[in-house]
Design a protein around this motif. Sequence first.
Motif, PDB file in Angstrom:
ATOM      1  N   ARG A 179      -2.503   1.202   5.373  1.00 25.62           N
ATOM      2  CA  ARG A 179      -1.247   1.960   5.316  1.00 25.62           C
ATOM      3  C   ARG A 179      -0.298   1.577   6.444  1.00 25.62           C
ATOM      4  O   ARG A 179       0.923   1.614   6.282  1.00 25.62           O
ATOM      5  CB  ARG A 179      -1.527   3.458   5.346  1.00 25.62           C
TER       6      ARG A 179
ATOM      7  N   ASP B  90       1.400  -1.576   5.424  1.00 27.32           N
ATOM      8  CA  ASP B  90       2.418  -1.228   4.426  1.00 27.32           C
ATOM      9  C   ASP B  90       3.669  -0.664   5.084  1.00 27.32           C
ATOM     10  O   ASP B  90       4.798  -1.041   4.730  1.00 27.32           O
ATOM     11  CB  ASP B  90       1.858  -0.194   3.435  1.00 27.32           C
TER      12      ASP B  90
ATOM     13  N   ASP C  26       3.709  -6.825   2.085  1.00 31.35           N
ATOM     14  CA  ASP C  26       2.969  -6.686   0.828  1.00 31.35           C
ATOM     15  C   ASP C  26       1.544  -7.185   1.038  1.00 31.35           C
ATOM     16  O   ASP C  26       1.310  -8.132   1.792  1.00 31.35           O
ATOM     17  CB  ASP C  26       3.635  -7.493  -0.284  1.00 31.35           C
TER      18      ASP C  26
END
Length: 322
Positions: free
Chosen positions: A44, A47, A52
């Motif tokens: 996370r 991200d 990506d």
Amino acid sequence: MIEKVAIVYWCDGAGHAARSIPVAKEFRSRGIEVAIGGGGPGERFVDLNGFDQPDLTTVTVEGNTPRAFLEHTLFDLVPSSVRRLREVTAWLREEDPDVLITDDVFAGLAAARLGIDFYRIDHLTTDLFGAVWGPPLAFYNQVSLRFAEGIIVTSLWPDDPAPEGTTRVGPLAQEGDPEEAVEPYDVLLNPGSHGDHFGELRERLEAKGYDVRTVGDDDWETKPTMTPYTAAADVVVCTGFSSIADTVVAGTPCVIYPFLPFQKALAERAEAKHLPGISMATTVDRVIDRVEEYVDSDVAPDYDNGAPGFVDTVLAGVDDPT
């Protein structure tokens, strides 16, 4: 010349991803394309920083008893390891990078199989350990160096001599957004993936009148970078090396409260070196004593981000492979 870099971080613990992010950003800042993946708790954060990622199988080592460990190994660890190796190999073949940066053994195996140059990233050296952990790490390093271009170690003592095949750089930390203002406060508690007793720590520190925040509690919103929050604190209490790096690069005193053997080895060496603004505590009482020493004090660590040095090492190795 490097035009594209792949980074595969290990999937057990968020710190593996945390130290990969500043390296990825440094490569990107120099106009080099970056492909990154790993999965697990750190996914996370990658991200949130705008990268990506592929969907890779997560591998974990679990089991509180011999039977539980054996069952987990037979029915989960081995099958998931096979899947991860296959997925990482396919991903690297598709991405076709000029060089790979990794602390994932499966990515290293895949790179060797595909003929991709790679560097192993680490924060440990054999001189930290005795007879129990030293020989296995030495063996792992020897095997790695048969295939890898080198091992790059992010370190609190980057100027110390490094073992053969290893290069030391400074702590790897994300640069904070200078426009993201965080109001100053007293203490940041960062338990990481394995910390314990942090609830008691917070209760006792708040009882003493300190303004305390805890990473990961109900009031904490996950952030793309920790640096603005470590910089705003008077002192940080943490366990893992990536949390230490975010703290010292921000110039904030750090109390290392270790739990795992590798954490303890690093903390003991930092304590023995008497590094300014960095100390070790192994009990709740001692943590509180160290916090009280640091709050409002003028003592502070002084470190530059190691990411530029890391990327320089990789680029120099490509330009002069001998």
